[in-house]
Design a protein around this motif. Structure first.
Motif, PDB file in Angstrom:
ATOM      1  N   UNK A  80      -2.468   5.411   1.948  1.00  0.00           N
ATOM      2  CA  UNK A  80      -3.538   4.447   2.208  1.00  0.00           C
ATOM      3  C   UNK A  80      -3.666   4.166   3.702  1.00  0.00           C
ATOM      4  N   UNK A 140       0.825  -1.212   0.000  1.00  0.00           N
ATOM      5  CA  UNK A 140       0.000   0.000   0.000  1.00  0.00           C
ATOM      6  C   UNK A 140       0.856   1.257   0.000  1.00  0.00           C
ATOM      7  N   UNK A 141       0.282   2.288  -0.611  1.00  0.00           N
ATOM      8  CA  UNK A 141       0.933   3.597  -0.593  1.00  0.00           C
ATOM      9  C   UNK A 141       0.860   4.166   0.823  1.00  0.00           C
ATOM     10  N   UNK A 142       1.764   5.097   1.104  1.00  0.00           N
ATOM     11  CA  UNK A 142       1.790   5.707   2.437  1.00  0.00           C
ATOM     12  C   UNK A 142       0.432   6.294   2.784  1.00  0.00           C
TER      13      UNK A 142
END
Lengths: 451, 451
Positions: B27, B23-25
């Motif tokens: 998220x 996941x992206x930061x």
């Protein structure tokens, strides 16, 4: 008030936009797609547009849909006009699992479906969830312009993977992933359109589906499977979706825009539980909930109408148009090459050597035909030797006439290139950087890059 | 396939979510709002919900809307069912400028309006355009839970600015901006709800409107003016919008959800040209285009129906409910304080000292009444001594009964606090961290935090 706006910093802001210095870094990556300048031109009646991706809705049962909308609001208005849940209406999610069964996704749990404002929004959520600036996203070479825009807005680094007439090449995929990993790059997901690819017009073969799923599983690369055209094969029901091989490794994006109509803006994502949870949070944050009217209208259409019969009718209509285009290409443009679609909306044309689709476009529009330059479908400036031609919207006669006009533009261009060499731009032609007249203030109408 | 998913890194992923490490930061900043766990409970018939923000649609002209939907699809189906432009349908944008004239925004250019999937999406776009991680957003103290969620997802640092019964306090705003600037912080915009504030129930006075606009102009702070309830004043037409003082310094967010209905999910932003351009790009990237059916249905409603007469009917209906609530509060809860709304959906209640609205909630729900804890409306954990009560949806009788039940919960809580001191939690009560039974698998119904 007579004061002027003070800028956040001395060197920031400008007279045209006092807020220029305030934008987030990612806002700089939002840009109009290459083909947006075409808006005002392709809708002129004298231009045959082979550029658009709008579905052809002439066969829709409008009278039934109208009566159905009336009954929906009359009998369920209090629910239809209200907010719904962020995940989407349960009844529609149930119907969606039935639609996905045609793609070989059997026994899907409606609880793993998230309804979105068109599948474009599902893609936007996936990008939001997974992409940090600089992360790698893999995509076919070429790939859907609207997806590249989403990835660009998230500051992703898109790496294209080669495809051929059978779709994405597994060996190329594996080599690309390994090469990236060996350079320490973070590959977040593979974005792929297995069926009737936009813009390439090809379909991933069944044997490659298993192989590609296996490679991605092994390498820990999530698959984002975009399938707006899957039901629109000319000759047969769809091949099994990648998600049918490995639901826990795939986010599947579905759309009603092509198999029914885009007007309600309803699509969906079918995702592994944990990702589904985050997609619901993204939806609640972005829009609170998708339109209940739209969801209920589509659920009603799927329940009460022979929607698969309608899909079959669409197939025949698009096949007829595709054949008109392929025949015309064979007759008028023997120097080009093109893909042979088994379904969907597009064929991908390779121009004779030395021709540049992007710089040729203004001359094509002057010749009253429009297409999309291949460059729109690459992240890296490639594609000048290609164009996407769509056969979905015009009549077979218009398609034939459009290809005839396009052939004369191509032929004139070839003559110039033969005389003066590649890169020549006639002095009287608008330059490639300002290819078209400015967009008039009127409503530009549907985007030609709509999927 | 029998292979398991390889995790992107050794320490990443887990058995529950193999994609955890991908996941992206940002998220990680998506989280369910505090009140989401209430979904399954507040829809039980035995619970009186004073928690929800759903508009009351019982007075809508359903038969007319049904017939109107039928005519729309019958006569304009080919347009209504198709893609539209990313900016929104021109006819609706024209109607929207007429609606905004009631807020004192006169002569707005439809070209500066962008139609969105509810105004929540407009807010999401604004956040996308302006917020880099760590940037400061100013918001009232308290502020709308759904906006705080959007800002959190963009990793903003929200700084609350005090308000009183006349709304946001100009001196507090100025001091906060200057304090932040002196510490080198970047203030991107002020998010404000001037009319019938959610959750505070107060309205920004006219004299403060000019002052606040002037302060923000001088300090180079963009104003994001959120105005979903503006037309729903009990006693009069709206005060002039902040955007009417200084269109070039304000992004105004409008919504049809409260003055008409949320079911089509149509809202809008009215913004300075340069920002408008970027909002259109954000819309094209996120959803291609908003629903044409929804836009045309609302344009038709505005053109063909006495929509302002309908708004006046809504005002009377909400005023009656508000009075029922204020009367009941006066009768049953004399130890509490509350704001006196001039319109909108909410009053903001201050509990007697030592009571904690968040930990009390499970006991309230057991007592068959629901509210939203004040903590939902702060970015920083404050708000335990407050609750938001909404009077929009239940009948006056239900409201009265709900407040009576709530009073007995509050009184029991007070007794405990008097006996054992603040922070006491009865041993037999569910703990605050797992306040409610798990959500059942059924569709949870509308979100109680819907604006």
């Amino acid at each position: 008030m007579s004061e002027t706006i003070r800028r956040p910093g001395d060197t920031e802001g400008n007279r045209l936009d006092p807020w220029f210095g305030s934008y987030a870094a990612r806002a700089r990556n939002l840009r109009a797609s290459e083909i947006r300048a075409l808006f005002s031109v392709v809708s002129r009646p004298e231009v045959v547009s082979l550029a658009g991706g709008m579905p052809n809705l002439k066969d829709l049962p409008i009278a039934e849909l109208a009566e159905s909308a009336k009954q929906l609001i009359l009998h369920h208005g209090a629910v239809a006009m209200q907010y719904g849940s962020g995940q989407g209406w349960e009844v529609l999610r149930e119907r969606i699992t039935e639609v996905m069964a045609y793609d070989g996704i059997v026994g899907a749990d409606p609880d793993d479906v998230v309804v979105t404002t068109g599948s474009q929004q599902a893609l936007d959520y996936v990008a939001e969830l997974f992409i940090d600036p600089g992360d790698v996203v893999l995509a076919e070479s070429p790939s859907y312009v609207g997806a590249l825009g989403v990835f660009r807005a998230r500051q992703a680094d898109v790496v294209h993977v080669d495809m051929d007439q059978d779709g994405l090449i597994p060996e190329a995929l594996e080599a690309t992933i390994r090469g990236l990993k060996s350079r320490g790059r973070r590959v977040k997901f593979l974005y792929t359109i297995p069926n009737f690819h936009n813009p390439a017009g090809v379909t991933l073969s069944e044997s490659r589906r298993a192989l590609i799923t296996r490679i991605c599983l092994r390498e820990g690369v999530l698959i984002v499977e975009d399938n707006p055209y899957g039901l629109l094969g000319f000759h047969s029901d769809p091949l099994p979706a990648l998600a049918s091989y490995c639901p826990e490794g795939v986010v599947y994006l579905g759309s009603f825009s092509k198999m029914f109509a885009p007007g309600f803006r309803i699509g969906w994502a079918y995702a592994p539980h944990a990702i589904r949870d985050k997609l619901v949070l993204a939806s609640e944050s972005a829009i609170l909930s998708p339109s209940m009217v739209g969801q209920m209208a589509i659920a009603q259409y799927l329940s009460e109408y022979d929607w698969y019969g309608q899909v079959k009718q669409f197939r025949g209509m698009y096949q007829e148009r595709c054949e008109a285009m392929l025949d015309a290409l064979g007759e008028y443009m023997p120097d080009c090459r093109w893909t042979i679609p088994d379904g969907g909306f597009y064929t991908w044309v390779t121009l004779p050597e030395g021709l540049d689709a992007k710089s040729m476009l203004p001359r094509a529009v002057r010749g009253q035909v429009a297409y999309v330059s291949g460059t729109a479908f690459y992240y890296d400036g490639r594609g000048t030797d290609h164009m996407r031609l769509s056969f979905c919207y015009p009549t077979p006669e218009e398609i034939r006439e459009g290809v005839r006009r396009l052939a004369s533009v191509v032929n004139a261009e070839k003559e110039l290139v033969e005389m003066f060499g590649a890169g020549f731009v006639p002095a009287d032609a608008p330059s490639a950087s300002s290819p078209l007249p400015p967009t008039p203030p009127e409503d530009p109408g549907p985007a030609p890059d709509a999927r």
